[in-house]
Design an enzyme around this catalytic site. Structure first.
Site, PDB file in Angstrom:
ATOM      1  N   GLY A  85       0.850  -1.200   0.000  1.00 19.88           N
ATOM      2  CA  GLY A  85       0.000   0.000   0.000  1.00 19.88           C
ATOM      3  C   GLY A  85       0.882   1.245   0.000  1.00 19.88           C
ATOM      4  NE  ARG A 137      -1.050  -4.908  -0.601  1.00 23.35           N
ATOM      5  CZ  ARG A 137      -1.759  -3.773  -0.545  1.00 23.35           C
ATOM      6  NH1 ARG A 137      -2.464  -3.428  -1.597  1.00 23.35           N
ATOM      7  NH2 ARG A 137      -1.753  -3.006   0.527  1.00 23.35           N
ATOM      8  CG  ASP A 150       2.597  -7.141   6.842  1.00 22.18           C
ATOM      9  OD1 ASP A 150       2.205  -6.412   5.911  1.00 22.18           O
ATOM     10  OD2 ASP A 150       1.901  -8.032   7.336  1.00 22.18           O
ATOM     11  CB  THR A 188       2.748   0.435   6.085  1.00 27.43           C
ATOM     12  OG1 THR A 188       1.354   0.194   6.337  1.00 27.43           O
ATOM     13  CG2 THR A 188       3.519   0.131   7.364  1.00 27.43           C
ATOM     14  CG  ASP A 209      -1.709  -0.555   7.950  1.00 27.87           C
ATOM     15  OD1 ASP A 209      -1.646  -1.610   7.286  1.00 27.87           O
ATOM     16  OD2 ASP A 209      -2.494   0.383   7.672  1.00 27.87           O
ATOM     17  CG  ASP A 262       1.156  -3.153  10.403  1.00 31.29           C
ATOM     18  OD1 ASP A 262       0.393  -3.934   9.809  1.00 31.29           O
ATOM     19  OD2 ASP A 262       2.039  -2.475   9.836  1.00 31.29           O
ATOM     20  NE  ARG A 281      -2.472  -4.836   5.851  1.00 30.15           N
ATOM     21  CZ  ARG A 281      -1.548  -5.804   5.955  1.00 30.15           C
ATOM     22  NH1 ARG A 281      -1.860  -7.036   5.644  1.00 30.15           N
ATOM     23  NH2 ARG A 281      -0.337  -5.537   6.346  1.00 30.15           N
TER      24      ARG A 281
HETATM   25  O1  F6P Z   1      -1.670  -1.475   4.511  1.00 31.11           O
HETATM   26  C1  F6P Z   1      -2.147  -0.197   4.214  1.00 31.11           C
HETATM   27  C2  F6P Z   1      -3.615  -0.254   3.908  1.00 31.11           C
HETATM   28  O2  F6P Z   1      -4.073   1.034   3.639  1.00 31.11           O
HETATM   29  C3  F6P Z   1      -4.450  -0.863   5.016  1.00 31.11           C
HETATM   30  O3  F6P Z   1      -4.673   0.030   6.096  1.00 31.11           O
HETATM   31  C4  F6P Z   1      -5.681  -1.225   4.251  1.00 31.11           C
HETATM   32  O4  F6P Z   1      -6.472  -2.208   4.897  1.00 31.11           O
HETATM   33  C5  F6P Z   1      -5.072  -1.787   2.963  1.00 31.11           C
HETATM   34  O5  F6P Z   1      -3.855  -1.082   2.770  1.00 31.11           O
HETATM   35  C6  F6P Z   1      -5.945  -1.614   1.753  1.00 31.11           C
HETATM   36  O6  F6P Z   1      -5.311  -2.324   0.709  1.00 31.11           O
HETATM   37  P1  F6P Z   1      -5.589  -1.933  -0.818  1.00 31.11           P
HETATM   38  O7  F6P Z   1      -4.908  -0.632  -1.077  1.00 31.11           O
HETATM   39  O8  F6P Z   1      -4.944  -3.072  -1.586  1.00 31.11           O
HETATM   40  O9  F6P Z   1      -7.075  -1.861  -0.988  1.00 31.11           O
END
Ligand code: F6P
Length: 323
Positions: A12, A73, A104, A127, A129, A131, A173
């Site tokens: 992300g 990803r 992560d 990130t 998050d 985390d 997340r």
């Molecule tokens: O990991 C960062 C994040 O924004 C999370 O907080 C969220 O759940 C996820 O990415 C969303 O993923 P995507 O951008 O693939 O929809």
């Protein structure tokens, strides 16, 4: 042959990633390294999307959200064949060190790639998050909570005008760091986060008591990964137990965009600089983080296997200040 550093952003996107890219590139060039930008995360290695960088490549980006390199990803990179292709591309371009900026999933990929193919890699925590174990803060977290907070303050105006209860969902997340931070800073009645059990009856009681005390606006923050469900699901569970009209607001992707805050730009610049300093000391196989204002190196596996703890005093303070 001068050593060459490749930099990529993965997972992300997070505000501050561009400041980190800029810092890695400028510090590397300052130290006589060559630098290349790899597009769209690890996928750029698999499909050989690589661009030679010079000082001007990272001009005027420190203030920009997102990532100029793009991110992804990469499913292909997770396969043995994909990783072999990536290694071949690294060798073709004489890239001797990779600096990967992400969450992560990025650190997992870095661990596997370095162990299976002997690649020298350093990670930066990018990130929203927050985390990742091995750093007090991740790049993007401060901007995300400030983005969310601005939205929460706006919602509070309309909640007070109509005496409504709001369930506001934030990202994170499977972690509650964003939820906890904006719950405290936003003056929420309560925060539902994955790290603590959610008691619907207790929440209803707290809200009804708040209404009885004449509170004009009641705000409940819900982290998207809460075990009791997302904001809509929690609102559905509680709607018959509370005596107030309610609405749900999902903040979503506004938390990920916009210009990075000073804190995120400073953190990103320090960590990018420290990553190149680590290359000079031949330190590899770890994520570069900052704990108590000291640069630390954490082996990739620990960054996602060890759980970063939330600060329980935040929960206590939110509870006391809401009554
Ligand atoms: O990991 C960062 C994040 O924004 C999370 O907080 C969220 O759940 C996820 O990415 C969303 O993923 P995507 O951008 O693939 O929809």
């Amino acid at each position: 042959m001068t050593a060459k550093i490749g930099v990529l952003t993965s997972g992300g996107d997070a505000p501050g990633m561009n400041a980190a890219i800029r810092s890695v590139v400028r510090t590397a060039l300052h130290n006589g390294f060559g630098v290349v930008g790899i597009r769209d995360g690890y996928n750029g290695l698999v499909v050989n999307e690589i661009e030679k960088f010079h000082r001007g490549s990272v001009a005027n980006i420190i203030q920009r959200g997102g990532t100029i390199l793009g991110t992804a990803r990469s499913k292909d990179f997770e396969t043995d064949e994909g990783m072999e292709k990536a290694k071949k591309v690294l060798d073709e371009h004489n890239i001797s060190v990779l600096v990967v900026i992400g969450g992560d999933g990025t650190m997992r990929g870095a661990k596997e790639f370095s162990e299976k193919h002997g690649v020298h890699i350093l990670g930066l925590p990018g990130t929203i998050d927050n985390d990742l174990y091995g750093t007090d803060y991740t790049i993007g977290f401060d901007t995300a909570i400030n983005n969310a907070l601005e939205a929460i303050d706006r919602i509070r105006d309309t909640a007070a005008s109509l005496e409504r209860l709001f369930f506001i969902e934030v990202m994170g997340r499977l972690s509650g760091f964003i939820g906890l931070a904006v719950g405290l800073a936003g003056g929420a009645e309560d925060v539902m986060i994955p790290e603590t059990p959610t008691d619907i009856n207790a929440l209803a009681k707290k809200i009804n008591e708040s209404i009885k005390r004449g509170k004009k606006s009641n705000i409940v923050i819900v982290s998207e990964g809460d075990e009791a469900g997302n904001a809509f699901e929690i609102a559905e569970k509680i709607k018959c137990l509370v005596h107030e009209d309610y609405r749900v607001a999902v903040l979503g992707y506004i938390q990920r965009g916009g210009t990075p805050t000073a804190n995120d730009r400073i953190l990103a610049s320090k960590l990018g600089f420290a990553a190149v300093e680590a290359v000079k000391k031949e330190i590899y196989g770890c994520m570069v983080g900052e704990i108590n204002q000291k640069i630390v190196y954490t082996p990739f596996a620990e960054t996602y296997e060890k759980k970063k703890k939330i600060d329980p005093t935040f929960i206590k303070i939110i509870e006391v200040l809401a009554t």
